[in-house]
Design an enzyme around this catalytic site. Sequence first.
Site, mmCIF file in Angstrom:
data_model
loop_
_atom_site.group_PDB
_atom_site.id
_atom_site.type_symbol
_atom_site.label_atom_id
_atom_site.label_comp_id
_atom_site.label_asym_id
_atom_site.label_seq_id
_atom_site.Cartn_x
_atom_site.Cartn_y
_atom_site.Cartn_z
ATOM 1 N N LYS A 180 5.080 7.400 -8.093
ATOM 2 C CA LYS A 180 4.403 6.829 -7.754
ATOM 3 C C LYS A 180 4.755 5.604 -7.843
ATOM 4 O O LYS A 180 4.353 4.975 -9.223
ATOM 5 C CB LYS A 180 3.227 7.426 -6.449
ATOM 6 C CG LYS A 180 2.601 8.168 -6.509
ATOM 7 C CD LYS A 180 1.770 8.659 -5.831
ATOM 8 C CE LYS A 180 0.666 8.568 -6.700
ATOM 9 N NZ LYS A 180 -0.960 9.075 -6.500
ATOM 10 N N THR A 212 -6.179 -1.319 -0.792
ATOM 11 C CA THR A 212 -5.546 0.061 -0.913
ATOM 12 C C THR A 212 -6.433 0.927 -2.126
ATOM 13 O O THR A 212 -6.354 2.093 -2.352
ATOM 14 C CB THR A 212 -4.954 -0.331 -1.437
ATOM 15 O OG1 THR A 212 -5.295 -0.689 -3.180
ATOM 16 C CG2 THR A 212 -3.626 -1.374 -1.451
ATOM 17 N N GLY A 214 -8.169 4.504 -1.845
ATOM 18 C CA GLY A 214 -7.664 5.967 -1.364
ATOM 19 C C GLY A 214 -6.247 6.531 -1.390
ATOM 20 O O GLY A 214 -5.882 7.394 -0.603
ATOM 21 N N THR A 215 -5.354 5.353 -1.517
ATOM 22 C CA THR A 215 -4.220 5.759 -1.003
ATOM 23 C C THR A 215 -2.966 6.944 -2.107
ATOM 24 O O THR A 215 -2.779 7.207 -1.055
ATOM 25 C CB THR A 215 -3.085 4.812 -1.913
ATOM 26 O OG1 THR A 215 -3.652 4.160 -3.156
ATOM 27 C CG2 THR A 215 -3.407 3.384 -1.011
ATOM 28 N N GLY A 216 -3.799 7.380 -3.174
ATOM 29 C CA GLY A 216 -3.138 8.533 -3.907
ATOM 30 C C GLY A 216 -3.969 9.937 -3.726
ATOM 31 O O GLY A 216 -2.933 10.534 -2.797
ATOM 32 N N CYS A 217 -5.118 9.698 -3.354
ATOM 33 C CA CYS A 217 -5.534 11.498 -2.253
ATOM 34 C C CYS A 217 -4.614 11.029 -1.357
ATOM 35 O O CYS A 217 -4.715 12.283 -0.304
ATOM 36 C CB CYS A 217 -7.129 10.569 -2.179
ATOM 37 S SG CYS A 217 -7.873 10.515 -3.663
#
Length: 272
Positions: A180, A212, A214-217
């Site tokens: 990512k 932003t 919580g983007t990875g989850c």
Amino acid sequence: MPVGSAPPRVLTIAGSDSGGGAGIQADLKAMLANGVHGMSVLTAITAQNSLGVQGAWELPEEQVRAQFHSVVDDIGVDAVKTGMLASEPMVRVVASLLRTLPDDVPIVVDPVSVSKHGDALLAADAMAAVRTEIVPLATVLTPNLTELGPVAGIELETIEDRELAAKLLLDAGAQWVLVKGGHDVGTAAVDVLHGPGVRRSYSAVRADNRHTHGTGCTLASTIASYLAGGYDVPGAVGAAKEYVTGAIAAGFALGDGIGPVDHAWRFRGRSS
């Protein structure tokens, strides 16, 4: 889908975010927004808000095992996503549980090590266990640029090192590795998918939005949702990238720090 029929079933194994922006809460929101039935196994509870993580408490092994078997033995699963695993013992517990699943159940692994605010969510000695125990089980591994080097076991100094890290993770057993690029610089956020004979980039204009959390989850849970719905990995990643890009653009202020992405942006028309 006919009324009354069950949607695909996706299980998240992760920590709780009491502020609702990341972790289990973000996973379940993303799953609902993308048409699947979300279920959960909590590995840890955090006291967390827009400013950071004020505390974290790992759950006992027997509670984690009981949650997993309660869901899997009765309801079943079509895909699994893992997030915060907290410690080396917890990594090994979760790996042992994942090995009991049928081989055709895809597993999306988000190797969470720090929060959006830089707070540690994985013990320093646990990343090696992630590499040896969890990575070989991953259908898709989704490290960001902070996690990529540690999970691969190398230092990242150049762009070429990113390619090497992805190769090492594929060699370690991951079927696909999505590197990512959200932590990179530039006007575009570029994620690069590495797989069997495949190197594919997914680019989106970087939103001018600091909210932003919580983007990875959210991305990993959405990939798992589309895999559960029958998409292949490149297709699932592409659909998830589109969804999370809209969620980031619609992210909103909450509290005094970094607000969350908006998981319901499609329903509210808030992506632009």
